[in-house]
Scaffold this motif. Structure first.
Motif, mmCIF file in Angstrom:
data_model
loop_
_atom_site.group_PDB
_atom_site.id
_atom_site.type_symbol
_atom_site.label_atom_id
_atom_site.label_comp_id
_atom_site.label_asym_id
_atom_site.label_seq_id
_atom_site.Cartn_x
_atom_site.Cartn_y
_atom_site.Cartn_z
ATOM 1 N N ALA A 217 -13.646 -29.514 9.807
ATOM 2 C CA ALA A 217 -11.954 -28.954 9.981
ATOM 3 C C ALA A 217 -11.675 -28.165 8.842
ATOM 4 O O ALA A 217 -10.803 -27.513 9.167
ATOM 5 C CB ALA A 217 -11.080 -30.301 10.099
ATOM 6 N N ARG A 218 -12.274 -28.322 7.797
ATOM 7 C CA ARG A 218 -11.832 -27.311 6.591
ATOM 8 C C ARG A 218 -12.738 -26.087 6.425
ATOM 9 O O ARG A 218 -12.351 -25.211 5.626
ATOM 10 C CB ARG A 218 -12.008 -28.317 5.297
ATOM 11 N N LEU A 219 -14.018 -26.086 7.325
ATOM 12 C CA LEU A 219 -14.764 -24.939 6.916
ATOM 13 C C LEU A 219 -14.212 -23.763 7.203
ATOM 14 O O LEU A 219 -14.637 -22.852 6.726
ATOM 15 C CB LEU A 219 -16.064 -25.164 7.748
ATOM 16 N N GLN A 220 -13.349 -23.788 8.219
ATOM 17 C CA GLN A 220 -12.778 -22.253 8.801
ATOM 18 C C GLN A 220 -11.876 -21.763 7.554
ATOM 19 O O GLN A 220 -12.001 -20.784 7.216
ATOM 20 C CB GLN A 220 -11.986 -22.505 9.978
ATOM 21 N N ASP A 221 -10.875 -22.901 6.956
ATOM 22 C CA ASP A 221 -10.109 -22.178 5.996
ATOM 23 C C ASP A 221 -11.001 -21.859 4.902
ATOM 24 O O ASP A 221 -10.813 -20.942 3.932
ATOM 25 C CB ASP A 221 -9.185 -23.428 5.534
ATOM 26 N N PHE A 222 -12.068 -22.622 4.375
ATOM 27 C CA PHE A 222 -13.055 -22.297 3.357
ATOM 28 C C PHE A 222 -13.528 -20.931 3.549
ATOM 29 O O PHE A 222 -13.627 -20.069 2.418
ATOM 30 C CB PHE A 222 -14.088 -23.440 3.119
ATOM 31 N N ALA A 223 -13.969 -20.633 4.770
ATOM 32 C CA ALA A 223 -14.759 -19.316 5.279
ATOM 33 C C ALA A 223 -13.655 -18.320 5.019
ATOM 34 O O ALA A 223 -13.990 -16.998 4.337
ATOM 35 C CB ALA A 223 -15.362 -19.303 6.463
ATOM 36 N N LEU A 224 -12.416 -18.520 5.437
ATOM 37 C CA LEU A 224 -11.376 -17.420 5.253
ATOM 38 C C LEU A 224 -11.168 -17.000 3.663
ATOM 39 O O LEU A 224 -11.053 -15.953 3.355
ATOM 40 C CB LEU A 224 -10.127 -17.814 6.200
ATOM 41 N N ALA A 225 -11.197 -18.144 2.912
ATOM 42 C CA ALA A 225 -10.728 -17.657 1.258
ATOM 43 C C ALA A 225 -12.022 -17.170 0.811
ATOM 44 O O ALA A 225 -11.700 -16.146 0.046
ATOM 45 C CB ALA A 225 -10.558 -19.360 0.814
ATOM 46 N N VAL A 226 -13.201 -17.462 1.168
ATOM 47 C CA VAL A 226 -14.307 -16.763 0.736
ATOM 48 C C VAL A 226 -14.320 -15.298 1.108
ATOM 49 O O VAL A 226 -14.344 -14.523 0.276
ATOM 50 C CB VAL A 226 -15.663 -17.483 0.918
ATOM 51 N N ALA A 227 -13.856 -15.156 2.496
ATOM 52 C CA ALA A 227 -13.674 -13.667 2.877
ATOM 53 C C ALA A 227 -12.838 -13.035 2.183
ATOM 54 O O ALA A 227 -12.834 -11.702 1.931
ATOM 55 C CB ALA A 227 -13.696 -13.750 4.525
ATOM 56 N N GLU A 228 -11.575 -13.445 2.032
ATOM 57 C CA GLU A 228 -10.581 -12.820 1.267
ATOM 58 C C GLU A 228 -10.774 -12.335 0.025
ATOM 59 O O GLU A 228 -10.708 -11.288 -0.511
ATOM 60 C CB GLU A 228 -9.326 -13.628 1.279
ATOM 61 N N LEU A 229 -11.378 -13.349 -0.743
ATOM 62 C CA LEU A 229 -11.532 -13.001 -2.179
ATOM 63 C C LEU A 229 -12.955 -12.100 -2.406
ATOM 64 O O LEU A 229 -12.895 -11.117 -3.292
ATOM 65 C CB LEU A 229 -12.009 -14.238 -3.069
ATOM 66 N N THR A 230 -13.877 -12.227 -1.663
ATOM 67 C CA THR A 230 -15.290 -11.204 -1.853
ATOM 68 C C THR A 230 -14.713 -9.951 -1.442
ATOM 69 O O THR A 230 -15.040 -9.075 -1.967
ATOM 70 C CB THR A 230 -16.326 -11.819 -0.936
ATOM 71 N N THR A 231 -13.871 -9.730 -0.383
ATOM 72 C CA THR A 231 -13.467 -8.569 0.103
ATOM 73 C C THR A 231 -12.466 -7.898 -0.957
ATOM 74 O O THR A 231 -12.439 -6.560 -1.117
ATOM 75 C CB THR A 231 -12.565 -8.698 1.530
ATOM 76 N N ASN A 232 -11.967 -8.699 -1.600
ATOM 77 C CA ASN A 232 -10.916 -8.152 -2.610
ATOM 78 C C ASN A 232 -11.863 -7.724 -3.690
ATOM 79 O O ASN A 232 -11.671 -6.673 -4.557
ATOM 80 C CB ASN A 232 -10.063 -9.335 -3.232
ATOM 81 N N SER A 233 -12.959 -8.283 -4.239
ATOM 82 C CA SER A 233 -13.961 -7.807 -4.926
ATOM 83 C C SER A 233 -14.469 -6.453 -4.640
ATOM 84 O O SER A 233 -14.526 -5.660 -5.683
ATOM 85 C CB SER A 233 -15.143 -8.709 -5.178
ATOM 86 N N VAL A 234 -14.682 -6.198 -3.425
ATOM 87 C CA VAL A 234 -15.283 -4.833 -3.018
ATOM 88 C C VAL A 234 -14.135 -3.811 -3.085
ATOM 89 O O VAL A 234 -14.353 -2.713 -3.695
ATOM 90 C CB VAL A 234 -16.053 -4.985 -1.422
ATOM 91 N N ILE A 235 -12.654 -4.096 -2.773
ATOM 92 C CA ILE A 235 -11.926 -3.113 -2.513
ATOM 93 C C ILE A 235 -11.217 -2.807 -3.971
ATOM 94 O O ILE A 235 -11.137 -1.870 -4.438
ATOM 95 C CB ILE A 235 -10.840 -3.630 -1.553
ATOM 96 N N HIS A 236 -10.801 -4.092 -4.805
ATOM 97 C CA HIS A 236 -10.087 -3.926 -5.909
ATOM 98 C C HIS A 236 -10.748 -4.414 -7.233
ATOM 99 O O HIS A 236 -10.223 -4.133 -8.178
ATOM 100 C CB HIS A 236 -8.780 -4.828 -5.654
ATOM 101 N N GLY A 237 -11.912 -4.785 -7.018
ATOM 102 C CA GLY A 237 -12.630 -5.553 -8.261
ATOM 103 C C GLY A 237 -13.817 -4.718 -8.554
ATOM 104 O O GLY A 237 -14.966 -5.634 -9.002
ATOM 105 N N GLY A 238 -14.055 -3.606 -8.477
ATOM 106 C CA GLY A 238 -15.040 -2.932 -9.030
ATOM 107 C C GLY A 238 -16.350 -2.485 -8.019
ATOM 108 O O GLY A 238 -17.355 -2.151 -8.205
ATOM 109 N N GLY A 239 -16.118 -3.108 -6.661
ATOM 110 C CA GLY A 239 -17.048 -2.792 -5.459
ATOM 111 C C GLY A 239 -18.056 -4.011 -5.587
ATOM 112 O O GLY A 239 -18.814 -3.985 -4.472
ATOM 113 N N SER A 240 -18.314 -5.116 -5.984
ATOM 114 C CA SER A 240 -19.190 -6.130 -6.244
ATOM 115 C C SER A 240 -18.453 -7.385 -6.966
ATOM 116 O O SER A 240 -17.613 -7.240 -7.666
ATOM 117 C CB SER A 240 -20.496 -5.548 -6.887
#
Length: 310
Positions: A217-240
């Motif tokens: 039941a928590r896996l979807q929220d976990f996946a969403l949090a990972v997706a948001e932060l890793t995407t932020n890395s690419v867009i705002h955090g130097g690309g990786s």
């Protein structure tokens, strides 16, 4: 509250109390004064204290929004956007009055730095707003460090019915002091990612979290949090960036590290202006995670830790 304090748009006192009688003497009149003045009033405190206030208010409790802070504010980073600002923004006309008790004896050492930063950042988040937020502190059961920090995060201290200005008030110093990095266990592998590997790293995160016992039941929220932060890395955090996942104290924890630096201390704790690019992903992460700890530094970049209870 003194007449002098009420002339300021935003009022943020700490109520130091010892026992049930002092707690009720400091909170119930505060609520009743607000109701009598026609102000919107909310009380967000741990359940046992919430029951005390509800009982003392009697039928007038129906006019107050009552929230169990141990649930609504389990993650301290969620309190400003989803408790305090949500209530204040829902009542834009006139002053609002809120009791918020974000720190209680059951808070863990891992949670506390985010709690202290929260109390300091309220002053920035509500600067210029017509609001009074009273924060109770249990002098008997809270650590002395917590009480010392309360003097630094609140411009006014109330004790035994007496209100005094805090000479130690320095909220920016508290935000800086608790900008602390966390350390992952040495044996936790690191997975690097960039734009082309975002999908792979997210898939890896879901599989690993499931292996470590995170409920489905928590896996979807976990996946969403990972997706948001890793995407932020690419867009705002130097690309990786780099991802690590492990278990700690009945939580599955993931760490995202990148080269980005958060310039806004309220990032993730307040809705960003509509015309500002970015900032919404971190806010979402604060809402869905059980705890978020962020360390940011020009020399080290930003490391974000997110905790999900198993």
């Amino acid at each position: 509250m003194s007449a002098t304090a009420q002339t300021e748009p935003f009022v943020h006192p700490a109520l130091f109390y010892r026992g049930r009688e002092e707690y009720l003497a400091g909170t119930v009149p505060f609520v009743l004064d607000g109701l009598d003045a026609g102000e919107a009033v909310a009380v967000a405190v741990p359940e046992a204290n919430l029951d005390l206030i509800r009982t003392a208010l009697g039928v007038r409790a129906e006019k107050v929004q009552l929230l169990d802070m141990a649930q609504a504010g389990r993650n301290p980073g969620r309190i400003i956007p989803r408790v305090l600002r949500a209530f204040a923004d829902a009542h834009p006309e006139g002053r609002v009055r809120i009791i918020g008790e974000p720190i209680w004896a059951g808070r863990t050492a891992t949670e506390y730095p985010a709690c202290a930063q929260h109390e300091a950042l309220i002053n920035l988040a509500f600067q210029g707003r017509e609001a009074t937020i009273l924060c109770p502190y249990d002098e008997v059961n809270l650590d002395e460090t917590v009480l010392t920090d309360a003097h630094a995060t609140h411009p006014t201290i109330i004790r035994s019915g007496t209100e005094d200005t805090s000479p130690a008030y320095a909220p920016e110093a508290v935000v800086s002091r608790y900008n602390q990095p966390l350390t992952a266990p040495d044996d936790v592998p690191q997975v690097s990612y960039a734009k082309q590997s975002l999908s792979d790293v997210r898939h890896h995160a879901i599989l690993r979290a499931a292996e470590l016992g995170l409920p489905e039941a928590r896996l979807q929220d976990f996946a969403l949090a990972v997706a948001e932060l890793t995407t932020n890395s690419v867009i705002h955090g130097g690309g990786s960036g780099a991802l690590r996942i492990w278990t700690q104290d009945h939580h599955v924890v993931f760490e995202v590290r990148d080269a980005g630096v958060l310039a806004d201390p309220l990032a993730g704790r307040c809705p960003p202006p509509r015309d500002r690019r970015g900032g919404r992903g971190l806010l979402l992460v604060h809402v869905i995670a059980d705890l978020v700890r962020v360390h940011t530094d020009p020399a080290d970049g930003t490391t974000t830790h997110c905790y999900f209870r198993c």
